[in-house]
Design an enzyme around this catalytic site. Structure first.
Site, PDB file in Angstrom:
ATOM      1  N   ALA A  62       0.813  -1.193   0.009  1.00 44.78           N
ATOM      2  CA  ALA A  62       0.211  -0.025  -0.136  1.00 44.78           C
ATOM      3  C   ALA A  62       0.868   1.359   0.290  1.00 44.78           C
ATOM      4  CB  ALA A  62      -0.797  -0.134   1.218  1.00 44.78           C
ATOM      5  N   GLY A 101       0.410  -5.232   0.553  1.00 47.86           N
ATOM      6  CA  GLY A 101      -0.781  -5.136  -0.477  1.00 47.86           C
ATOM      7  C   GLY A 101      -0.202  -5.667  -1.740  1.00 47.86           C
ATOM      8  N   GLU A 104      -0.492  -9.387  -1.543  1.00 47.27           N
ATOM      9  CA  GLU A 104      -2.034  -9.383  -1.501  1.00 47.27           C
ATOM     10  C   GLU A 104      -2.698  -9.465  -2.982  1.00 47.27           C
ATOM     11  OE1 GLU A 104      -2.534  -6.688   1.812  1.00 47.27           O
ATOM     12  OE2 GLU A 104      -3.493  -8.360   2.648  1.00 47.27           O
ATOM     13  N   GLU A 124       3.866  -5.915   6.881  1.00 47.28           N
ATOM     14  CA  GLU A 124       2.880  -4.946   7.725  1.00 47.28           C
ATOM     15  C   GLU A 124       3.282  -4.730   9.122  1.00 47.28           C
ATOM     16  OE1 GLU A 124       1.946  -6.972   5.213  1.00 47.28           O
ATOM     17  OE2 GLU A 124       0.524  -6.132   3.870  1.00 47.28           O
TER      18      GLU A 124
HETATM   19  C1  3H9 Z   1       0.508  -2.678   3.046  1.00 46.70           C
HETATM   20  O1  3H9 Z   1       0.499  -2.938   2.209  1.00 46.70           O
HETATM   21  C2  3H9 Z   1      -1.052  -2.484   3.790  1.00 46.70           C
HETATM   22  C3  3H9 Z   1      -1.795  -3.681   3.079  1.00 46.70           C
HETATM   23  O2  3H9 Z   1      -1.743  -4.764   3.885  1.00 46.70           O
HETATM   24  C4  3H9 Z   1      -3.281  -3.438   3.319  1.00 46.70           C
HETATM   25  C5  3H9 Z   1      -3.856  -2.080   2.649  1.00 46.70           C
HETATM   26  C6  3H9 Z   1      -5.411  -1.965   2.610  1.00 46.70           C
HETATM   27  N1  3H9 Z   1       4.686   3.423   0.501  1.00 46.70           N
HETATM   28  O3  3H9 Z   1      13.412   1.610   0.994  1.00 46.70           O
HETATM   29  P1  3H9 Z   1      13.926   2.443  -0.004  1.00 46.70           P
HETATM   30  C7  3H9 Z   1       9.551   5.024  -0.702  1.00 46.70           C
HETATM   31  S1  3H9 Z   1       1.576  -1.618   4.225  1.00 46.70           S
HETATM   32  C8  3H9 Z   1       5.004   4.689  -0.030  1.00 46.70           C
HETATM   33  O4  3H9 Z   1      14.881   3.340   0.251  1.00 46.70           O
HETATM   34  P2  3H9 Z   1      14.978  -0.026  -1.275  1.00 46.70           P
HETATM   35  C9  3H9 Z   1      10.455   5.175   0.331  1.00 46.70           C
HETATM   36  O5  3H9 Z   1      10.085   6.016   1.360  1.00 46.70           O
HETATM   37  C10 3H9 Z   1       3.025  -1.473   3.309  1.00 46.70           C
HETATM   38  N2  3H9 Z   1       6.336   4.833  -0.241  1.00 46.70           N
HETATM   39  O6  3H9 Z   1      14.070   1.459  -1.352  1.00 46.70           O
HETATM   40  C11 3H9 Z   1      11.471   5.778  -0.289  1.00 46.70           C
HETATM   41  O7  3H9 Z   1      11.269   7.330  -0.686  1.00 46.70           O
HETATM   42  P3  3H9 Z   1      12.285   8.426  -0.747  1.00 46.70           P
HETATM   43  C12 3H9 Z   1       3.593  -2.873   3.397  1.00 46.70           C
HETATM   44  C13 3H9 Z   1       7.172   3.870  -0.132  1.00 46.70           C
HETATM   45  O8  3H9 Z   1      15.169  -0.259  -2.851  1.00 46.70           O
HETATM   46  C14 3H9 Z   1      11.685   5.050  -1.687  1.00 46.70           C
HETATM   47  O9  3H9 Z   1      10.320   4.406  -1.649  1.00 46.70           O
HETATM   48  N3  3H9 Z   1       4.845  -2.876   2.444  1.00 46.70           N
HETATM   49  C15 3H9 Z   1       6.795   2.619   0.061  1.00 46.70           C
HETATM   50  O10 3H9 Z   1      16.057   0.011  -0.380  1.00 46.70           O
HETATM   51  C16 3H9 Z   1      12.681   4.117  -1.715  1.00 46.70           C
HETATM   52  O11 3H9 Z   1      12.611   2.968  -0.771  1.00 46.70           O
HETATM   53  C17 3H9 Z   1       6.205  -2.479   3.021  1.00 46.70           C
HETATM   54  O12 3H9 Z   1       6.192  -2.175   4.197  1.00 46.70           O
HETATM   55  C18 3H9 Z   1       5.455   2.400   0.352  1.00 46.70           C
HETATM   56  N4  3H9 Z   1       4.922   1.075   0.555  1.00 46.70           N
HETATM   57  O13 3H9 Z   1      14.174  -0.938  -0.847  1.00 46.70           O
HETATM   58  C19 3H9 Z   1       7.140  -2.248   2.079  1.00 46.70           C
HETATM   59  N5  3H9 Z   1       7.824   1.908   0.122  1.00 46.70           N
HETATM   60  O14 3H9 Z   1      13.345   7.946  -1.808  1.00 46.70           O
HETATM   61  C20 3H9 Z   1       8.002  -1.182   2.586  1.00 46.70           C
HETATM   62  C21 3H9 Z   1       8.773   2.401  -0.274  1.00 46.70           C
HETATM   63  O15 3H9 Z   1      11.499   9.733  -0.857  1.00 46.70           O
HETATM   64  N6  3H9 Z   1       9.137  -0.856   1.264  1.00 46.70           N
HETATM   65  N7  3H9 Z   1       8.426   3.690  -0.369  1.00 46.70           N
HETATM   66  O16 3H9 Z   1      13.126   8.162   0.461  1.00 46.70           O
HETATM   67  C22 3H9 Z   1      10.276  -1.536   1.575  1.00 46.70           C
HETATM   68  O17 3H9 Z   1      10.512  -2.464   2.179  1.00 46.70           O
HETATM   69  C23 3H9 Z   1      11.338  -1.045   0.442  1.00 46.70           C
HETATM   70  O18 3H9 Z   1      11.010   0.299   0.075  1.00 46.70           O
HETATM   71  C24 3H9 Z   1      11.636  -1.987  -0.576  1.00 46.70           C
HETATM   72  C25 3H9 Z   1      12.530  -1.428  -1.637  1.00 46.70           C
HETATM   73  C26 3H9 Z   1      12.269  -3.451  -0.281  1.00 46.70           C
HETATM   74  C27 3H9 Z   1      10.201  -2.129  -1.461  1.00 46.70           C
END
Ligand code: 3H9
Length: 700
Positions: A62, A101, A104, A124
């Site tokens: 999400a 998400g 999902e 999450e």
């Molecule tokens: C969810 O999904 C809830 C659902 O179950 C239900 C919904 C109804 N959103 O980490 P990085 C940004 S909860 C917005 O440095 P990497 C991050 O802030 C979500 N922004 O890259 C950064 O911005 P900036 C569950 C996001 O290559 C940029 O992207 N998912 C999101 O080292 C780069 O990020 C997670 O918890 C997001 N979801 O790693 C996954 N994710 O450049 C969270 C990232 O401005 N994300 N950003 O600072 C991660 O674990 C890592 O970002 C990922 C990439 C492994 C994907």
């Protein structure tokens, strides 16, 4: 259709392609785009649909930036329902990571294929949430309850091959993913494969071992440290077993909303963004050049140096470990091997992995052997003269452009840099012990440290799995400087009326991994004792160290001698209160004329945590830290401050800075200004109704 999502047909296969950098998060535009495309596909000549993503990853979840704002249509569950009920099979094509998400979405598809390097997961819980779009209902329907529990409660992603073994991924694709997915879709159509909807699977409650959920709940609550998401995840899994899927989804939704609006999740989302923000250096453009790091060297093969060497080897970077002689070197390499063998025993590494990593670590006893290193990290003991001597040698030996880093916890990085003719290449890299485990890396910017050195160290820190935060030069940098007041107040509370157990259990209930008194026992009381002996100064207040000194002088050094503030069971290492120590504490209090009294939990927390906040405010004021949120990152990743409280500065904002300030004034009136002089910044913010968060948002 939204620009973030495109739709086309190739060989009668519809291809929905999400293109929303940086991580294809499920923003409103993406949700709308997918929904439009799925609806379109129902009516066109496509026979199956592939859902894939452009850029570095599949959908990473999400869009976290939308949380806490008014919801925007369409909701994710509407999109997933349209997908799952599609009359044509939808196949998710996964590369990078399908997270939260994003995974999902994949689970609502009828089939999932992935490249071998892909990972899937439901992280999450790390944001204080639970999968809110069916993850808790669909994963156990395919992988079973136990596997679902492990995956969702840990939040750790799993590799594609393992996901295939668990039934979560159907096919691993070699070569081009989209081409492979289209051809897989074609095969499914040609073979008349059914529309596999995970919702159609039922879990037979008789297959769940009796007491599973009670035990699971007990286990997660014992380790919760203030987090509540794990407990709610267990409730969702129970619903997956006991309720029909639509009711289970409804239950999941209710609990997701409860968590989304909880202070714990707000704190954890703060840390998510704070962690990423901390890696950015104000005033340094993104395009600042970086130096290539292909070869590292570590000076000193002790616990710290060895741990740092492991970090590089773990990231695949060759590293030379330099020691004074063969004997010391052997000892250092043995410790590294032993550490790895513990990880193998725990099943987290294979012998082959260890072999590969050990092959990247070479030993040396001669400075000439590190002349070609791109980065050298000095990790010898805390002695400024010795460090200066080493840096002078590095200056003579290392190639031009090498980064010369010191892993000091307290020493003046500028004084160390001045021992070289290239202070611009010198930087502090303060690792935390054990360095191969602890996530934090304080990057210390000297007065002359070059921008490209800082940018390189930040990037290298991330490469070796660290969370980096920038600090200026001061005694103890951000973290240890703040810690002084925390430890001092814990000690004074003992004299004023608390037992060690009372102080520790209160702070552990607050969420600290270990209370400060027990932490002293773990670190070894003799360490601080020796340091105090060597730095005794006129006018030092003896009270904060009185009990500790007495313990050391009676042979109680902490856990290593089986007794310190507590007694320790020789086998389980469990701590037990010791009446003997309580007598010592009372006697010491009497010596200082301190009248002991009942002390509330609220006072224990304020007395220990507010010094962190107050010193943090001074550190901000002096420009030692760039942002309040960087200080939170330091405390959560380096000092086990509870992530569910968001770090000391976030916590203070939640309490209200006026209330924190007033309490500090009260303590100043009671205990004197030497320890409780409020920071000017705190005073200003408190008086103007401000917060640290507002301050962080102000343009630099
Ligand atoms: C969810 O999904 C809830 C659902 O179950 C239900 C919904 C109804 N959103 O980490 P990085 C940004 S909860 C917005 O440095 P990497 C991050 O802030 C979500 N922004 O890259 C950064 O911005 P900036 C569950 C996001 O290559 C940029 O992207 N998912 C999101 O080292 C780069 O990020 C997670 O918890 C997001 N979801 O790693 C996954 N994710 O450049 C969270 C990232 O401005 N994300 N950003 O600072 C991660 O674990 C890592 O970002 C990922 C990439 C492994 C994907």
């Amino acid at each position: 259709m939204s620009h973030a999502v495109s739709y086309s047909i190739r060989d009668k296969i519809g291809v929905i392609s999400v293109d929303s950098p940086p991580v294809n998060a499920l923003s409103q535009r993406v949700r709308e785009g997918i929904l439009d495309a799925v609806r379109k596909a129902q009516k066109d000549k496509s026979e199956a649909v592939v859902l894939c993503c452009k850029g570095r990853t599949f959908i990473a979840g999400a869009d976290i930036t939308e949380f806490g704002k008014p919801p925007l249509e369409p909701g994710l569950s509407e999109v997933l329902s349209a997908m799952e009920n599609s009359s044509k099979p939808i196949i998710a094509a996964i590369h990078g990571a399908a997270l939260g998400g994003g995974f999902e979405v994949a689970l609502a598809c009828h089939y999932r294929c992935a490249v071998a390097g892909a990972r899937v997961g439901l992280p999450e819980v790390k944001l204080g949430l639970l999968p809110g779009a069916g993850g808790t209902q669909r994963v156990p329907r395919i992988a079973g309850i136990r596997a679902a529990f492990d995956m969702i409660v840990s939040g750790n992603p799993i590799a594609a091959a393992k996901a295939r073994d668990m039934g979560l991924v159907n096919e691993i694709i070699d070569g081009d993913l989209v081409e492979g997915a289209i051809s897989y879709a074609r095969d499914l159509v040609d073979s008349g494969a059914p529309l596999k909807r995970i919702r159609d699977v039922n879990i037979d409650p008789a297959t769940i071992e009796p007491g599973f959920f009670e035990q699971a709940r007990k286990r997660v609550n014992a380790r919760a440290r203030g987090q509540i998401a794990q407990d709610r995840i267990v409730s969702c899994l129970e619903a997956a077993v006991n309720l029909p899927i639509d009711k289970g989804l409804k239950r999941e939704r209710e609990l997701f909303i409860e968590l989304l609006t909880s202070p714990e999740s707000a704190a954890m989302r703060h840390i998510f963004f704070a962690e990423r923000q901390a890696a950015k250096i104000k005033g340094l453009p993104r395009e600042t050049p970086v130096r290539e790091i292909n070869q590292a060297a570590i000076i000193g093969g002790g616990t710290m140096g060895g741990g740092i060497a492991m970090c590089f080897a773990n990231a695949g970077i060759p590293v030379v470990l330099l020691e004074v002689n063969d004997e010391a070197l052997d000892r250092g390499l043995k410790i590294i091997r032993k550490n790895y063998s513990i990880t193998v025993k725990r099943g987290k590494l294979t012998e082959a992995d260890v072999k590969k990593r050990m092959a990247l670590i070479t030993g040396a006893t001669n400075y000439a052997d590190i002349a070609d290193a791109d980065i050298v990290i000095e990790a010898v003991f805390e002695n400024l003269d010795l460090k200066k001597e080493i840096f002078a040698k590095l200056d003579e030996t290392c190639k031009a452009g090498a980064i010369l880093a010191t892993n000091t916890s307290y020493q003046d990085v500028d004084a160390i840099a001045a021992a070289t003719a290239r202070p611009e290449d010198v930087v502090g890299t303060h690792f935390f012990s054990p360095a191969n485990v602890m996530k934090l890396l304080e990057v210390v910017r000297g007065a002359k440290t070059a921008d490209d050195v800082l940018a390189t160290v930040m990037l290298t820190g991330k490469r070796i799995g660290k969370v980096c935060a920038l600090s200026g030069v001061c005694y103890g940098f951000i973290g240890n400087r703040m810690l002084t007041g925390y430890g001092r107040e814990a000690q004074l509370l003992l004299l004023e009326g608390c037992t060690p157990q009372q102080v520790d259990s209160t702070l552990e209930k607050f969420g600290m991994a270990m209370g400060p008194v027990a932490m002293g026992d773990l670190a070894g009381l003799d360490v601080g004792y020796k340091a105090r002996q060597s730095r005794k100064a006129e006018g030092d207040d003896p009270r904060p160290y009185a009990v500790s000194t007495r313990l050391v002088e009676s042979g109680r050094f902490g856990q290593k001698t089986g007794a310190g503030y507590y007694r320790y069971d020789s086998e389980t290492r469990a701590r037990v209160s010791d009446p003997e120590v309580e007598v010592m504490i009372r006697e010491e209090a009497e010596k200082f004329g301190i009248e002991r009294r009942e002390i509330s939990e609220a006072e224990i927390i304020a007395r220990c945590i507010y010094p962190l906040v107050n010193e943090g405010a001074k550190i901000l004021e002096e420009g030692i830290a760039q942002r309040a949120s960087d200080i939170d990152v330091v405390y959560v990743f380096g000092y086990a401050f509870p992530v569910a409280k968001g770090g000391p500065m976030f916590y203070a904002d939640q309490v209200g800075l006026k209330s924190v300030y007033d309490k500090i004034l009260e303590f100043r009136n009671r205990h004197g200004e030497q320890n409780w002089e409020p920071a000017n910044l705190l005073k200003q913010l408190a008086e103007n109704g401000g917060s640290f968060a507002d301050l962080d948002q102000r343009p630099a």
